[in-house]
Design an enzyme around this catalytic site. Structure first.
Site, PDB file in Angstrom:
ATOM      1  N   ASP A  29       0.868  -1.174   0.000  1.00  0.00           N
ATOM      2  CA  ASP A  29       0.000   0.000   0.000  1.00  0.00           C
ATOM      3  C   ASP A  29       0.906   1.226   0.000  1.00  0.00           C
ATOM      4  O   ASP A  29       1.819   1.318   0.823  1.00  0.00           O
ATOM      5  CB  ASP A  29      -0.885  -0.027   1.255  1.00  0.00           C
ATOM      6  CG  ASP A  29      -1.984   1.009   1.243  1.00  0.00           C
ATOM      7  OD1 ASP A  29      -1.684   2.185   0.928  1.00  0.00           O
ATOM      8  OD2 ASP A  29      -3.125   0.665   1.569  1.00  0.00           O
ATOM      9  N   HIS A  93     -10.419  -6.214  -2.420  1.00  0.00           N
ATOM     10  CA  HIS A  93      -9.052  -6.264  -1.913  1.00  0.00           C
ATOM     11  C   HIS A  93      -9.031  -6.503  -0.417  1.00  0.00           C
ATOM     12  O   HIS A  93      -9.965  -6.165   0.298  1.00  0.00           O
ATOM     13  CB  HIS A  93      -8.261  -5.005  -2.268  1.00  0.00           C
ATOM     14  CG  HIS A  93      -8.823  -3.724  -1.764  1.00  0.00           C
ATOM     15  ND1 HIS A  93      -9.959  -3.129  -2.295  1.00  0.00           N
ATOM     16  CD2 HIS A  93      -8.412  -2.898  -0.783  1.00  0.00           C
ATOM     17  CE1 HIS A  93     -10.212  -1.999  -1.664  1.00  0.00           C
ATOM     18  NE2 HIS A  93      -9.293  -1.837  -0.728  1.00  0.00           N
ATOM     19  N   HIS A  95      -6.585  -5.936   3.018  1.00  0.00           N
ATOM     20  CA  HIS A  95      -5.441  -5.251   3.625  1.00  0.00           C
ATOM     21  C   HIS A  95      -4.784  -6.200   4.613  1.00  0.00           C
ATOM     22  O   HIS A  95      -5.466  -6.756   5.483  1.00  0.00           O
ATOM     23  CB  HIS A  95      -5.905  -4.016   4.427  1.00  0.00           C
ATOM     24  CG  HIS A  95      -6.450  -2.904   3.608  1.00  0.00           C
ATOM     25  ND1 HIS A  95      -5.691  -1.838   3.198  1.00  0.00           N
ATOM     26  CD2 HIS A  95      -7.705  -2.675   3.145  1.00  0.00           C
ATOM     27  CE1 HIS A  95      -6.443  -0.998   2.525  1.00  0.00           C
ATOM     28  NE2 HIS A  95      -7.679  -1.483   2.471  1.00  0.00           N
TER      29      HIS A  95
END
Length: 129
Positions: A29, A93, A95
């Site tokens: 990220d 997605h 994390h």
């Protein structure tokens, strides 16, 4: 219109790649909560995580587990947290966030990293994949 993640998958936008298979991609990220904050995505663009078919969903979770175990080995942390929010980018997605405290999971404090820091971190995680 293709999501930013689809553009990353297609090589139109660069990323700090951590892992890749035919169906999935993991990359750092660029606005991380902590060093090693990684996103795992299906290459197929599907807006919501729970809209993935069961097989792709299960495979994404297995891929994410593999990446999380590598993060735990590469990045000093108490544990790797997993969260799915899905509001920022319309592409499913996950994390994976190295956690030292609950604050690391709150998306309020961000870590500043240089391009070299990102490259070093991605390489450290890749070494354990």
């Amino acid at each position: 219109m293709a999501s930013i993640f689809t553009k990353i998958v297609n090589g139109e936008i660069p990323c700090y790649k951590v892992a890749e298979t035919d169906d999935f991609l993991a990359f750092l990220d660029v606005n991380p909560n902590a060093q090693g904050h990684t996103l795992c995505i299906p290459k197929k663009e599907v807006d919501k995580l729970f809209d993935l078919d069961e097989g792709l969903y299960a495979d994404l979770m297995q891929f994410s587990r593999t990446v999380a175990l590598a993060i735990e080995k590469a990045i000093p942390c108490q544990r790797v947290g997993l969260t799915v929010i899905g509001l920022e980018v319309p592409h499913a997605h996950v994390h994976l966030i190295p956690l030292h405290s609950m604050e690391d999971a709150r998306f309020l404090n961000k870590v500043k990293m240089s391009p070299e820091d990102f490259k070093t971190t991605a390489a450290a995680i890749r070494a354990y994949i």
